[in-house]
Design an enzyme around this catalytic site. Structure first.
Site, PDB file in Angstrom:
ATOM      1  N   SER A  82       0.763  -1.127  -0.008  1.00 15.59           N
ATOM      2  CA  SER A  82      -0.209  -0.267  -0.317  1.00 15.59           C
ATOM      3  C   SER A  82       0.921   1.765   0.133  1.00 15.59           C
ATOM      4  CB  SER A  82      -1.008   0.180   1.387  1.00 15.59           C
ATOM      5  OG  SER A  82      -2.527  -0.928   1.432  1.00 15.59           O
ATOM      6  N   LYS A  85       0.159   3.213  -3.136  1.00 18.55           N
ATOM      7  CA  LYS A  85      -0.698   4.184  -2.677  1.00 18.55           C
ATOM      8  C   LYS A  85      -0.681   5.941  -3.163  1.00 18.55           C
ATOM      9  CE  LYS A  85      -4.792   1.347   0.262  1.00 18.55           C
ATOM     10  NZ  LYS A  85      -4.084   0.068  -0.931  1.00 18.55           N
ATOM     11  N   TYR A 168     -10.464   2.389   5.120  1.00 18.24           N
ATOM     12  CA  TYR A 168      -9.555   2.032   4.414  1.00 18.24           C
ATOM     13  C   TYR A 168     -10.088   0.349   3.513  1.00 18.24           C
ATOM     14  CZ  TYR A 168      -4.822   1.444   3.420  1.00 18.24           C
ATOM     15  OH  TYR A 168      -3.536   1.259   2.827  1.00 18.24           O
ATOM     16  N   GLU A 290      -0.014   9.511   5.193  1.00 19.16           N
ATOM     17  CA  GLU A 290      -0.845  10.304   6.698  1.00 19.16           C
ATOM     18  C   GLU A 290      -0.251  10.486   7.213  1.00 19.16           C
ATOM     19  OE1 GLU A 290      -2.050   5.487   7.487  1.00 19.16           O
ATOM     20  OE2 GLU A 290      -3.047   5.320   6.339  1.00 19.16           O
ATOM     21  N   LYS A 333       3.999   6.013   6.145  1.00 22.58           N
ATOM     22  CA  LYS A 333       1.975   4.815   4.948  1.00 22.58           C
ATOM     23  C   LYS A 333       3.341   3.608   5.009  1.00 22.58           C
ATOM     24  CE  LYS A 333      -0.666   3.870   3.285  1.00 22.58           C
ATOM     25  NZ  LYS A 333      -1.541   2.582   3.979  1.00 22.58           N
ATOM     26  N   SER A 336       2.113  -3.575   2.440  1.00 28.06           N
ATOM     27  CA  SER A 336       1.619  -5.432   2.904  1.00 28.06           C
ATOM     28  C   SER A 336       1.777  -6.268   1.392  1.00 28.06           C
ATOM     29  CB  SER A 336       1.441  -5.923   3.871  1.00 28.06           C
ATOM     30  OG  SER A 336       1.867  -5.306   5.545  1.00 28.06           O
TER      31      SER A 336
END
Length: 380
Positions: A82, A85, A168, A290, A333, A336
């Site tokens: 991720s 992202k 999420y 984040e 961030k 996985s």
């Protein structure tokens, strides 16, 4: 040093100000945390990149694959899950910077196939920030392919009012990436590899690993130590499918901390990903990234990267207008896949960051603890 490392382990410790750390001292810090972690978690190979004031130190451990015994290096390719992202989000920010979309646009404006569905009332920003109304973490099995996903979206009904709850979701930010690519008139993989990655100065980051780079691609291992690589799925590249090295991700961290070195639209894209759109408990949601106020307590990072944050809905508090990057914040961030675990964190005001990549999926909390100790050492 023993006293210092013991101090780093205290969960309530706040990261503070500091100066550049010698390579020998950093080696001791990284070794003391990574060596027991790899033994405890059964990790075959792991790499750490420590970024400080534009300089990068690499610490490589174990093997990229058990059968070949090829050692891990800073050029070894790992699935970053991720963390992908954040690349998706940066591409979206770039598309906005060059006038191809606005985050406030409704999704069906860019995906006419979804006209007449719930996505007439769901914005691209809501997709990118996991707030369309309850899209779940993964696609249902029947929808998890390029040929079946659109029918799923066409019939999907929100559980919550759009913008109300954070849940999420790979389908949520994945669809954002898909819509972004459509706005650019390119497949997502082409937009990423031919447009964004070169503009970021990344030369060893891929959606699909090329044949001539296959020897660099680490083998992942599941919880039973069986070889595994990421499976194809709907919006996989957009949500979790990128592969990269610690060297390239260190460059990526530097680009995020020094965007002024990049062309103007990419600077704007990074600013868009760093902006704060809403808060959930102590975490502020950016695009992909984040963020947390800095200094930050270890416990806050552990809670922000916990299973409940990934699996449960959370009421959001929107920041209107979106909040530009404050003076002192930490971005992070996790990522996985079935056989890999990644974590990236950086503090722009301190010009420091850390990248941790492993060819096994192990608990987020363990990644955060190691990164926290490394950042603390730099900032002591």
């Amino acid at each position: 040093m023993k006293h210092t490392l013991k101090k780093y382990a205290i969960s309530a410790l706040l990261l503070g100000a500091g100066s550049c750390m010698a390579a020998t001292d950093m080696r001791q810090v990284v070794d003391s945390h990574v060596t027991p972690l790899m033994k405890q978690q059964g990790i075959a190979g792991l790499t750490v990149a420590v970024v400080q004031h534009g300089r990068v130190q690499y610490f490589n451990y174990g093997v990229a694959a058990k059968d070949t015994q090829a050692p891990v290096t800073e050029n070894t390719l790992f699935e970053i899950g991720s963390v992908s992202k954040t690349f998706n989000a940066t591409l979206g920010g770039y598309a906005q910077a060059i006038g191809k979309l606005k985050l406030s646009d409704m999704t069906s404006q860019h995906l006419p196939v979804l006209a007449g569905s719930a996505f007439d009332r769901i914005s691209l920003l809501q997709l990118a920030t996991y707030t369309p109304g309850g899209l779940t973490l993964q696609f249902p099995d029947a929808a998890d392919s390029a040929t079946t996903m659109m029918e799923y979206f066409q019939h999907w009904k929100p559980t919550y009012a759009p913008g109300e709850q954070r849940l999420y979701s790979n389908p949520s930010i994945g669809l954002f990436g898909y819509a972004t690519a459509k706005s650019l008139g390119l497949p997502f993989t082409v937009a990423m590899e031919k447009t964004l990655l070169p503009k970021l100065g990344l030369t060893n980051t891929y959606t699909r690993v090329p044949a001539d780079k296959a020897g660099l691609y680490a083998q992942g291992y599941d919880s039973q130590q069986k070889p595994v690589r990421v499976n194809p799925g709907a919006l996989d590249f957009e949500a979790y499918g990128i592969k990269s090295s610690s060297q390239d991700l260190a460059r990526y961290v530097i680009a995020n901390m020094h965007p002024q070195t990049l062309e103007q639209p990419v600077q704007q894209a990074i600013a868009t990903t760093h902006a704060g759109y809403y808060t959930v408990n102590g975490m502020t949601q950016g695009l992909g990234w984040e963020r947390y106020p800095y200094p930050v307590a270890l416990q806050a990072l552990l809670e922000g990267n916990s299973t409940p944050m990934a699996m449960e809905p959370h009421k959001v508090n929107w920041l209107k207008p979106a909040q530009a990057q404050p003076a002192n914040v930490l971005y992070n961030k996790t990522g996985s896949t079935g056989g890999f675990g990644a974590y990236v964190a950086f503090v722009p005001s301190k010009d420091m960051g850390v990248v941790i990549l492993a060819n096994k999926n192990y608990p987020n909390a363990e990644r955060v603890k190691v990164a926290y100790a490394i950042l603390s050492a730099m900032d002591n």
